[in-house]
Design a protein around this motif. Structure first.
Motif, PDB file in Angstrom:
ATOM      1  N   ILE A  72       0.838  -1.199   0.000  1.00  0.00           N
ATOM      2  CA  ILE A  72       0.000   0.000   0.000  1.00  0.00           C
ATOM      3  C   ILE A  72       0.871   1.247   0.000  1.00  0.00           C
ATOM      4  CG2 ILE A  72      -1.561   1.370   1.438  1.00  0.00           C
ATOM      5  CD1 ILE A  72      -3.046  -1.152   2.108  1.00  0.00           C
ATOM      6  N   SER A  73       1.927   1.258   0.826  1.00  0.00           N
ATOM      7  CA  SER A  73       2.838   2.412   0.852  1.00  0.00           C
ATOM      8  C   SER A  73       3.467   2.630  -0.516  1.00  0.00           C
ATOM      9  CB  SER A  73       3.931   2.191   1.907  1.00  0.00           C
ATOM     10  OG  SER A  73       3.394   2.120   3.201  1.00  0.00           O
ATOM     11  N   GLU A  74       3.845   1.541  -1.169  1.00  0.00           N
ATOM     12  CA  GLU A  74       4.475   1.656  -2.485  1.00  0.00           C
ATOM     13  C   GLU A  74       3.486   2.196  -3.519  1.00  0.00           C
ATOM     14  OE1 GLU A  74       7.169  -0.995  -5.606  1.00  0.00           O
ATOM     15  OE2 GLU A  74       6.459  -1.898  -3.729  1.00  0.00           O
ATOM     16  N   ASN A  75       2.243   1.711  -3.486  1.00  0.00           N
ATOM     17  CA  ASN A  75       1.224   2.209  -4.421  1.00  0.00           C
ATOM     18  C   ASN A  75       0.966   3.699  -4.201  1.00  0.00           C
ATOM     19  OD1 ASN A  75       0.521  -0.052  -6.010  1.00  0.00           O
ATOM     20  ND2 ASN A  75      -0.674  -0.913  -4.358  1.00  0.00           N
ATOM     21  N   LEU A  76       0.899   4.125  -2.944  1.00  0.00           N
ATOM     22  CA  LEU A  76       0.696   5.538  -2.639  1.00  0.00           C
ATOM     23  C   LEU A  76       1.880   6.369  -3.117  1.00  0.00           C
ATOM     24  CD1 LEU A  76      -0.831   5.238   0.949  1.00  0.00           C
ATOM     25  CD2 LEU A  76      -1.997   6.076  -1.093  1.00  0.00           C
ATOM     26  N   GLY A  77       3.086   5.813  -2.976  1.00  0.00           N
ATOM     27  CA  GLY A  77       4.277   6.514  -3.432  1.00  0.00           C
ATOM     28  C   GLY A  77       4.285   6.728  -4.934  1.00  0.00           C
ATOM     29  N   HIS A  78       3.939   5.696  -5.687  1.00  0.00           N
ATOM     30  CA  HIS A  78       3.920   5.824  -7.147  1.00  0.00           C
ATOM     31  C   HIS A  78       2.826   6.792  -7.601  1.00  0.00           C
ATOM     32  CE1 HIS A  78       7.032   3.018  -8.278  1.00  0.00           C
ATOM     33  NE2 HIS A  78       6.532   2.101  -7.480  1.00  0.00           N
ATOM     34  N   TYR A  79       1.710   6.814  -6.876  1.00  0.00           N
ATOM     35  CA  TYR A  79       0.645   7.767  -7.218  1.00  0.00           C
ATOM     36  C   TYR A  79       1.122   9.199  -6.970  1.00  0.00           C
ATOM     37  CZ  TYR A  79      -3.923  10.073  -7.244  1.00  0.00           C
ATOM     38  OH  TYR A  79      -4.971  10.896  -7.517  1.00  0.00           O
ATOM     39  N   SER A  80       1.787   9.427  -5.833  1.00  0.00           N
ATOM     40  CA  SER A  80       2.315  10.763  -5.528  1.00  0.00           C
ATOM     41  C   SER A  80       3.353  11.179  -6.561  1.00  0.00           C
ATOM     42  CB  SER A  80       2.943  10.778  -4.123  1.00  0.00           C
ATOM     43  OG  SER A  80       1.987  10.485  -3.130  1.00  0.00           O
ATOM     44  N   LEU A  81       4.176  10.228  -6.991  1.00  0.00           N
ATOM     45  CA  LEU A  81       5.192  10.513  -8.005  1.00  0.00           C
ATOM     46  C   LEU A  81       4.535  10.892  -9.327  1.00  0.00           C
ATOM     47  CD1 LEU A  81       8.250  10.518  -8.480  1.00  0.00           C
ATOM     48  CD2 LEU A  81       8.086   8.115  -9.136  1.00  0.00           C
ATOM     49  N   LYS A  82       3.463  10.207  -9.665  1.00  0.00           N
ATOM     50  CA  LYS A  82       2.735  10.505 -10.901  1.00  0.00           C
ATOM     51  C   LYS A  82       2.146  11.909 -10.853  1.00  0.00           C
ATOM     52  CE  LYS A  82      -0.903   8.546 -13.853  1.00  0.00           C
ATOM     53  NZ  LYS A  82      -1.880   7.440 -13.991  1.00  0.00           N
ATOM     54  N   LYS A  83       1.777  12.368  -9.648  1.00  0.00           N
ATOM     55  CA  LYS A  83       1.213  13.705  -9.470  1.00  0.00           C
ATOM     56  C   LYS A  83       2.299  14.756  -9.231  1.00  0.00           C
ATOM     57  CE  LYS A  83      -3.126  12.503  -9.840  1.00  0.00           C
ATOM     58  NZ  LYS A  83      -3.971  12.990 -10.957  1.00  0.00           N
ATOM     59  N   ASN A  84       3.574  14.346  -9.403  1.00  0.00           N
ATOM     60  CA  ASN A  84       4.722  15.242  -9.239  1.00  0.00           C
ATOM     61  C   ASN A  84       4.882  15.758  -7.806  1.00  0.00           C
ATOM     62  OD1 ASN A  84       5.564  15.116 -11.972  1.00  0.00           O
ATOM     63  ND2 ASN A  84       3.963  16.576 -12.532  1.00  0.00           N
ATOM     64  N   ARG A  85       4.440  14.955  -6.839  1.00  0.00           N
ATOM     65  CA  ARG A  85       4.663  15.294  -5.424  1.00  0.00           C
ATOM     66  C   ARG A  85       5.827  14.435  -4.917  1.00  0.00           C
ATOM     67  NH1 ARG A  85      -1.285  15.160  -5.373  1.00  0.00           N
ATOM     68  NH2 ARG A  85      -1.249  13.127  -4.325  1.00  0.00           N
ATOM     69  N   ASN A  86       7.025  14.839  -5.301  1.00  0.00           N
ATOM     70  CA  ASN A  86       8.203  13.998  -5.072  1.00  0.00           C
ATOM     71  C   ASN A  86       8.499  13.768  -3.597  1.00  0.00           C
ATOM     72  OD1 ASN A  86       8.337  14.174  -7.828  1.00  0.00           O
ATOM     73  ND2 ASN A  86      10.511  14.636  -7.911  1.00  0.00           N
ATOM     74  N   ALA A  87       8.433  14.831  -2.785  1.00  0.00           N
ATOM     75  CA  ALA A  87       8.743  14.691  -1.362  1.00  0.00           C
ATOM     76  C   ALA A  87       7.776  13.721  -0.689  1.00  0.00           C
ATOM     77  CB  ALA A  87       8.698  16.058  -0.684  1.00  0.00           C
ATOM     78  N   GLU A  88       6.507  13.825  -1.026  1.00  0.00           N
ATOM     79  CA  GLU A  88       5.493  12.915  -0.489  1.00  0.00           C
ATOM     80  C   GLU A  88       5.765  11.488  -0.944  1.00  0.00           C
ATOM     81  OE1 GLU A  88       1.022  13.906  -0.211  1.00  0.00           O
ATOM     82  OE2 GLU A  88       1.176  12.633  -2.004  1.00  0.00           O
TER      83      GLU A  88
END
Length: 270
Positions: free
Chosen positions: A121-137
């Motif tokens: 779940i953490s990894e999926n949330l991370g890739h979603y944040s990356l897709k939205k250009n929220r790198n720090a998140e």
């Protein structure tokens, strides 16, 4: 193999028969006979509404691609369940399968609050944040995923897979945290008439040695701010022809994720 179904009276007569009938539904599901599976669990959930029956019904709808009916069954299971986490997680992955990331992520965030050690779940949330250009998140989620996979290893869950995931995430985190980069290129042209001809030419890989220095700041996963210095070299030498030095300032864009396509726009100072 022929499967004999029971009457509703027989089904509800004892727990044994209910379990047997549920097993029939699971057999239909495993053999991808989703319509019959839905018929079984639909009857069971009406006769004796439980979270498990509605979850099985929702999973059958999901596998069949009936996402609207699947969501209704998941919500019913959630209302009957004492473990909301399981139904929230199931609904989230149903939305992911349907390509509805924006609906899935709020549900995964709720599950993540209850169980921050769920690495996937953490990894999926991370890739979603990356897709939205929220790198720090994204980096924060990926670090939590690293911890989650470490917990998996200690509990002997998929040790090799967890180790491989950790290696990939570590590399990704490093690349995201490395904002500044510097690169240098220089070329030498020796002994041909083209080298001589290039002395009066533009900065070009043809006819003369040339070089460039580049400083880049990665703003997010798809955008970088860059500054370059371009120059020609003197004939048969790596010495810079100072008259040719040309500074630039611009941006680089990766418009398509996971591709090598790179677009840039630069202003060349006089």
């Amino acid at each position: 193999t022929e499967i004999y179904t029971l009457s509703l009276h027989d089904v509800f007569r004892s727990e044994y028969h209910q379990d047997w009938y549920a097993a029939v539904g699971e057999t239909y599901y495993k053999n991808k006979n989703y319509k019959n599976s839905q018929g079984v669990f639909g009857k069971l959930s009406k006769l004796k509404p439980t979270a498990d029956y509605y979850l099985s019904l929702a999973e059958s709808y999901r596998a069949h691609g009936d996402y609207e009916l699947s969501n209704i069954a998941y919500l019913k299971a959630e209302s009957l369940s004492t473990k909301k986490r399981n139904t929230l997680k199931a609904r989230a992955y149903m939305y992911l399968q349907a390509g509805m990331e924006d609906k899935a992520m709020p549900l995964l965030k709720k599950v993540h609050i209850e169980d921050p050690n769920d690495a996937l779940i953490s990894e999926n949330l991370g890739h979603y944040s990356l897709k939205k250009n929220r790198n720090a998140e994204a980096v924060n989620y990926f670090k939590q995923a690293l911890n989650g996979y470490e917990v998996d290893k200690k509990s002997n869950k998929n040790i090799e897979e967890a180790r491989e995931k950790q290696e990939n995430l570590t590399q990704l985190i490093t690349s995201l945290e490395k904002r500044w980069s510097l690169s240098l290129f220089d070329g030498l042209c020796i002994g041909s008439n083209a080298c001589e001809a290039g002395n009066q030419g533009l900065i070009s890989p043809f006819g003369q040695g040339f070089g460039q220095g580049k400083i880049s700041y990665q703003y997010n996963s798809s955008l970088s701010v860059i500054s370059r210095g371009l120059w020609r070299n003197k004939k048969d030498s790596l010495a810079v022809d100072r008259r040719s030095f040309q500074p630039t300032l611009g941006i680089e864009i990766h418009p398509i994720k996971d591709s090598n396509l790179l677009l840039s726009a630069e202003y060349m100072f006089e």
